[in-house]
Design a protein around this motif. Structure first.
Motif, short mmCIF file in Angstrom:
data_model
loop_
_atom_site.label_atom_id
_atom_site.label_comp_id
_atom_site.label_asym_id
_atom_site.label_seq_id
_atom_site.Cartn_x
_atom_site.Cartn_y
_atom_site.Cartn_z
N GLY A 37 -9.91 -5.26 52.30
CA GLY A 37 -8.54 -5.95 52.20
C GLY A 37 -8.24 -6.31 51.14
N SER A 38 -6.29 -6.49 51.08
CA SER A 38 -5.83 -6.87 49.83
C SER A 38 -4.96 -7.82 49.86
N ILE A 39 -4.20 -8.50 48.55
CA ILE A 39 -3.48 -9.53 49.12
C ILE A 39 -1.91 -8.83 48.92
N TYR A 53 -4.81 -1.68 51.05
CA TYR A 53 -5.85 -1.79 50.94
C TYR A 53 -6.66 -1.70 49.54
N SER A 54 -8.06 -2.01 49.20
CA SER A 54 -8.55 -1.96 47.93
C SER A 54 -10.07 -0.47 48.67
N LEU A 55 -9.89 -0.11 47.90
CA LEU A 55 -11.50 1.37 48.06
C LEU A 55 -12.57 1.21 47.90
N ARG A 56 -13.81 1.08 48.31
CA ARG A 56 -14.92 0.80 47.74
C ARG A 56 -15.66 2.18 47.77
N VAL A 57 -16.33 2.92 46.83
CA VAL A 57 -16.61 3.50 47.54
C VAL A 57 -18.45 3.71 46.05
N ASP A 58 -19.51 3.74 46.41
CA ASP A 58 -20.39 3.45 45.79
C ASP A 58 -20.68 2.66 44.84
N GLY A 59 -19.60 1.13 45.02
CA GLY A 59 -20.20 0.18 44.15
C GLY A 59 -18.55 0.31 43.57
N GLN A 60 -17.81 1.55 43.60
CA GLN A 60 -16.80 1.75 42.24
C GLN A 60 -15.79 1.34 43.31
N LEU A 61 -14.66 0.24 42.33
CA LEU A 61 -13.74 0.18 43.45
C LEU A 61 -12.60 0.35 43.06
N TYR A 69 2.40 0.30 56.13
CA TYR A 69 3.23 -0.38 56.36
C TYR A 69 3.39 -1.03 58.14
N ALA A 70 2.58 -2.62 58.44
CA ALA A 70 2.24 -2.75 59.37
C ALA A 70 3.53 -3.17 60.51
N GLU A 77 9.76 3.80 61.41
CA GLU A 77 9.03 4.24 62.64
C GLU A 77 7.53 4.33 62.59
N HIS A 78 8.33 5.84 62.83
CA HIS A 78 7.60 7.13 62.30
C HIS A 78 5.35 7.24 61.22
N ILE A 79 6.08 5.74 60.46
CA ILE A 79 4.47 5.61 60.15
C ILE A 79 4.13 5.20 60.44
N ARG A 80 4.20 4.09 61.39
CA ARG A 80 4.15 2.68 61.94
C ARG A 80 2.27 3.07 62.51
N GLY A 81 1.29 2.34 61.87
CA GLY A 81 0.18 2.81 61.88
C GLY A 81 -0.37 3.64 61.36
N ARG A 82 -0.37 4.15 59.95
CA ARG A 82 -0.52 5.02 58.80
C ARG A 82 -0.51 4.14 58.51
N VAL A 83 -1.71 5.00 57.77
CA VAL A 83 -2.15 5.13 56.24
C VAL A 83 -1.79 6.07 54.65
N ALA A 84 -1.20 5.79 53.67
CA ALA A 84 -1.00 6.63 52.20
C ALA A 84 -2.04 6.40 51.68
N PHE A 85 -2.28 6.88 50.51
CA PHE A 85 -3.09 6.99 49.67
C PHE A 85 -2.08 6.98 48.10
N TRP A 86 -2.88 6.87 46.88
CA TRP A 86 -2.36 7.13 45.79
C TRP A 86 -3.94 6.62 44.79
#
Length: 93
Positions: A37-39, A53-61, A69-70, A77-86
């Protein structure tokens, strides 16, 4: 589609929605073990308030590298319940 960072598959789905060149993955397609989680939050005039969200893989953040978008505005509305990345997360077929 797969979302990959630091050699880990963060999400995988044949059901992504593309908005502004970003693939939004269904929330049930993400590997929760890599997500923290992230603030952080931002606002988009037509999508609404994004949470991160922050990502942590093999100790790297990778701080705030995924967003969702909660409670999106009606136009998104079509992206409710979906997650994107950058932030260096590769989205590949």
């Amino acid at each position: 589609m797969k979302a990959i960072w630091n050699n880990a598959v963060l999400a995988e789905s044949n059901d992504t929605v593309v908005v502004e060149n970003n693939h939004y993955f269904p929330a049930d397609s993400i590997n929760n073990e890599y997500f923290e989680g992230s603030i952080a939050g931002t606002s988009c005039p037509w999508k609404g308030r994004a949470s991160y969200y922050s990502l942590r893989v093999d100790g790297q953040l990778n701080k705030d590298a995924a967003w969702y978008y909660a409670d999106p505005k009606p136009a998104a509305e079509h992206i409710r319940g979906r997650v994107a990345f950058w932030k260096g997360v590769q989205v590949v077929p």
